[in-house]
Design a protein around this motif. Structure first.
Motif, PDB file in Angstrom:
ATOM      1  N   SER A  86       0.826  -1.207   0.000  1.00 12.92           N
ATOM      2  CA  SER A  86       0.000   0.000   0.000  1.00 12.92           C
ATOM      3  C   SER A  86       0.853   1.248   0.000  1.00 12.92           C
ATOM      4  O   SER A  86       2.031   1.220   0.386  1.00 12.92           O
ATOM      5  CB  SER A  86      -0.936   0.011   1.209  1.00 12.92           C
ATOM      6  OG  SER A  86      -0.184   0.011   2.407  1.00 12.92           O
ATOM      7  N   ASP A  87       0.256   2.356  -0.439  1.00  9.64           N
ATOM      8  CA  ASP A  87       0.971   3.633  -0.472  1.00  9.64           C
ATOM      9  C   ASP A  87       0.559   4.578   0.647  1.00  9.64           C
ATOM     10  O   ASP A  87       0.975   5.734   0.687  1.00  9.64           O
ATOM     11  CB  ASP A  87       0.784   4.323  -1.821  1.00  9.64           C
ATOM     12  CG  ASP A  87      -0.676   4.640  -2.121  1.00  9.64           C
ATOM     13  OD1 ASP A  87      -1.528   4.487  -1.215  1.00  9.64           O
ATOM     14  OD2 ASP A  87      -0.977   5.040  -3.261  1.00  9.64           O
ATOM     15  N   GLY A  88      -0.267   4.099   1.561  1.00  7.56           N
ATOM     16  CA  GLY A  88      -0.660   4.905   2.707  1.00  7.56           C
ATOM     17  C   GLY A  88      -1.754   5.911   2.419  1.00  7.56           C
ATOM     18  O   GLY A  88      -2.151   6.668   3.312  1.00  7.56           O
ATOM     19  N   THR A  89      -2.272   5.974   1.183  1.00  3.23           N
ATOM     20  CA  THR A  89      -3.334   6.928   0.836  1.00  3.23           C
ATOM     21  C   THR A  89      -4.621   6.213   0.438  1.00  3.23           C
ATOM     22  O   THR A  89      -5.506   6.818  -0.154  1.00  3.23           O
ATOM     23  CB  THR A  89      -2.881   7.832  -0.328  1.00  3.23           C
ATOM     24  OG1 THR A  89      -2.655   7.021  -1.501  1.00  3.23           O
ATOM     25  CG2 THR A  89      -1.608   8.575   0.032  1.00  3.23           C
ATOM     26  N   LEU A 101       7.870   6.093 -10.069  1.00  3.00           N
ATOM     27  CA  LEU A 101       7.475   5.609 -11.378  1.00  3.00           C
ATOM     28  C   LEU A 101       7.393   6.796 -12.338  1.00  3.00           C
ATOM     29  O   LEU A 101       6.611   7.726 -12.097  1.00  3.00           O
ATOM     30  CB  LEU A 101       6.123   4.899 -11.314  1.00  3.00           C
ATOM     31  CG  LEU A 101       6.061   3.640 -10.438  1.00  3.00           C
ATOM     32  CD1 LEU A 101       4.658   3.070 -10.430  1.00  3.00           C
ATOM     33  CD2 LEU A 101       7.047   2.596 -10.924  1.00  3.00           C
ATOM     34  N   PRO A 102       8.180   6.794 -13.399  1.00  4.31           N
ATOM     35  CA  PRO A 102       8.122   7.898 -14.366  1.00  4.31           C
ATOM     36  C   PRO A 102       6.701   8.095 -14.910  1.00  4.31           C
ATOM     37  O   PRO A 102       6.024   7.138 -15.275  1.00  4.31           O
ATOM     38  CB  PRO A 102       9.074   7.443 -15.474  1.00  4.31           C
ATOM     39  CG  PRO A 102      10.031   6.519 -14.792  1.00  4.31           C
ATOM     40  CD  PRO A 102       9.209   5.812 -13.761  1.00  4.31           C
ATOM     41  N   GLY A 103       6.262   9.329 -14.930  1.00  2.00           N
ATOM     42  CA  GLY A 103       4.933   9.646 -15.427  1.00  2.00           C
ATOM     43  C   GLY A 103       3.835   9.440 -14.412  1.00  2.00           C
ATOM     44  O   GLY A 103       2.682   9.805 -14.659  1.00  2.00           O
ATOM     45  N   VAL A 104       4.172   8.839 -13.272  1.00  2.97           N
ATOM     46  CA  VAL A 104       3.165   8.588 -12.236  1.00  2.97           C
ATOM     47  C   VAL A 104       3.480   9.401 -10.990  1.00  2.97           C
ATOM     48  O   VAL A 104       2.622  10.090 -10.433  1.00  2.97           O
ATOM     49  CB  VAL A 104       3.084   7.085 -11.894  1.00  2.97           C
ATOM     50  CG1 VAL A 104       2.087   6.855 -10.770  1.00  2.97           C
ATOM     51  CG2 VAL A 104       2.710   6.281 -13.126  1.00  2.97           C
ATOM     52  N   GLY A 105       4.724   9.324 -10.533  1.00  2.00           N
ATOM     53  CA  GLY A 105       5.113  10.067  -9.342  1.00  2.00           C
ATOM     54  C   GLY A 105       5.849   9.209  -8.348  1.00  2.00           C
ATOM     55  O   GLY A 105       6.270   8.080  -8.647  1.00  2.00           O
ATOM     56  N   THR A 106       5.991   9.736  -7.142  1.00  2.00           N
ATOM     57  CA  THR A 106       6.730   9.074  -6.068  1.00  2.00           C
ATOM     58  C   THR A 106       5.802   8.816  -4.888  1.00  2.00           C
ATOM     59  O   THR A 106       4.976   9.661  -4.541  1.00  2.00           O
ATOM     60  CB  THR A 106       7.914   9.947  -5.611  1.00  2.00           C
ATOM     61  OG1 THR A 106       8.793  10.145  -6.717  1.00  2.00           O
ATOM     62  CG2 THR A 106       8.676   9.286  -4.483  1.00  2.00           C
ATOM     63  N   ALA A 107       5.970   7.618  -4.286  1.00  2.00           N
ATOM     64  CA  ALA A 107       5.143   7.276  -3.129  1.00  2.00           C
ATOM     65  C   ALA A 107       5.915   6.356  -2.204  1.00  2.00           C
ATOM     66  O   ALA A 107       6.772   5.574  -2.651  1.00  2.00           O
ATOM     67  CB  ALA A 107       3.853   6.603  -3.573  1.00  2.00           C
ATOM     68  N   ASP A 108       5.624   6.465  -0.908  1.00  2.00           N
ATOM     69  CA  ASP A 108       6.174   5.538   0.083  1.00  2.00           C
ATOM     70  C   ASP A 108       5.304   4.288   0.111  1.00  2.00           C
ATOM     71  O   ASP A 108       4.102   4.365   0.402  1.00  2.00           O
ATOM     72  CB  ASP A 108       6.214   6.183   1.466  1.00  2.00           C
ATOM     73  CG  ASP A 108       7.273   7.263   1.570  1.00  2.00           C
ATOM     74  OD1 ASP A 108       8.305   7.147   0.868  1.00  2.00           O
ATOM     75  OD2 ASP A 108       7.069   8.234   2.323  1.00  2.00           O
TER      76      ASP A 108
END
Length: 222
Positions: free
Chosen positions: A67-70, A199-206
């Motif tokens: 999960s990305d926490g969101t 991820l290029p074009g998507v963004g950054t997430a923890d």
């Protein structure tokens, strides 16, 4: 002359009596049997879990969560197989030691256009338990765990891979099949912690990753 003759006869009689007496006494000494030796009692060997060991295992990972926490979450599951090894020490019925394992798996899952896949994982743990009998060991285990996690955005094929590091806890049973060979069943919960993925074009997430697993194995004690 008669006195000398009587003395000679008496001396001869005395020597004759002594000749019969000495062999009789010697016979008593020679044929006297010695006491029987005490029987030697050998103690039965003590069965122990102490020492080094190694083995192979296979199992199933389930109820995984990436999960990305969101609110975004990917459920994962799949088969795994690998090897383990360690060293036990024993004090009475108390058995304790250290163990490591490494596994290859097909634990993966997808949600929408994202896929999470774990192929390699491993751990280094402490173990402590009780030998309820000479042949059955119940134990608990806890320590550090790591996995290689890959997140892919399916629409573009863009992906990022990171090594996740966290903790693992569980319990199991070892059962001796012979003096050296034992069978194992184990359950563990593992939280691999959080790592930043881009991820290029998507963004950054923890991204957080965790799973449950059940394994069965066979080992040999050296």
């Amino acid at each position: 002359m008669q006195t000398k003759t009587r003395f000679a006869i008496k001396a001869a009689a005395g020597l004759g009596l002594a000749a019969f007496t000495v062999p009789a006494m010697a016979a008593d000494v020679v044929y006297q049997e010695p006491p029987a030796p005490a029987p030697i009692v050998q103690a039965a060997p003590v069965s122990t879990w102490a020492g080094p060991y190694a083995g192979v295992q296979a199992g199933y990972g389930f109820s995984g969560d990436v999960s990305d926490g969101t609110g975004g979450s990917i459920g994962t599951n799949g088969w795994l197989g690998g090897a383990f090894g360690g060293f036990n020490m024993q004090n009475g019925q108390f058995v304790y030691g250290v163990e490591g394992d490494v596994n290859y798996s097909n634990i993966d899952g997808s949600d929408g256009t994202f896929t999470a896949r774990s192929r390699m994982d491993g751990s280094i743990r402490g173990r402590a338990g009780v030998a309820v009998t000479d042949d059955i060991l119940l134990y608990g285990t806890a320590g550090l765990a790591a996995e290689r996690l890959r997140i892919t955005e399916d629409a573009t094929g863009n992906a990022d891979t990171n090594t996740m590091l966290g903790y693992t806890v569980g319990a199991g049973t070892d059962v001796k099949l012979t003096d050296q060979v034992f069978a194992r069943g184990e359950y563990r919960y593992t939280d691999y912690g959080s790592k930043e993925f881009t991820l290029p074009g998507v963004g950054t997430a923890d991204i957080d990753s965790s799973n449950h697993r059940v394994t069965m194995g066979v080992g040999i004690k050296f």
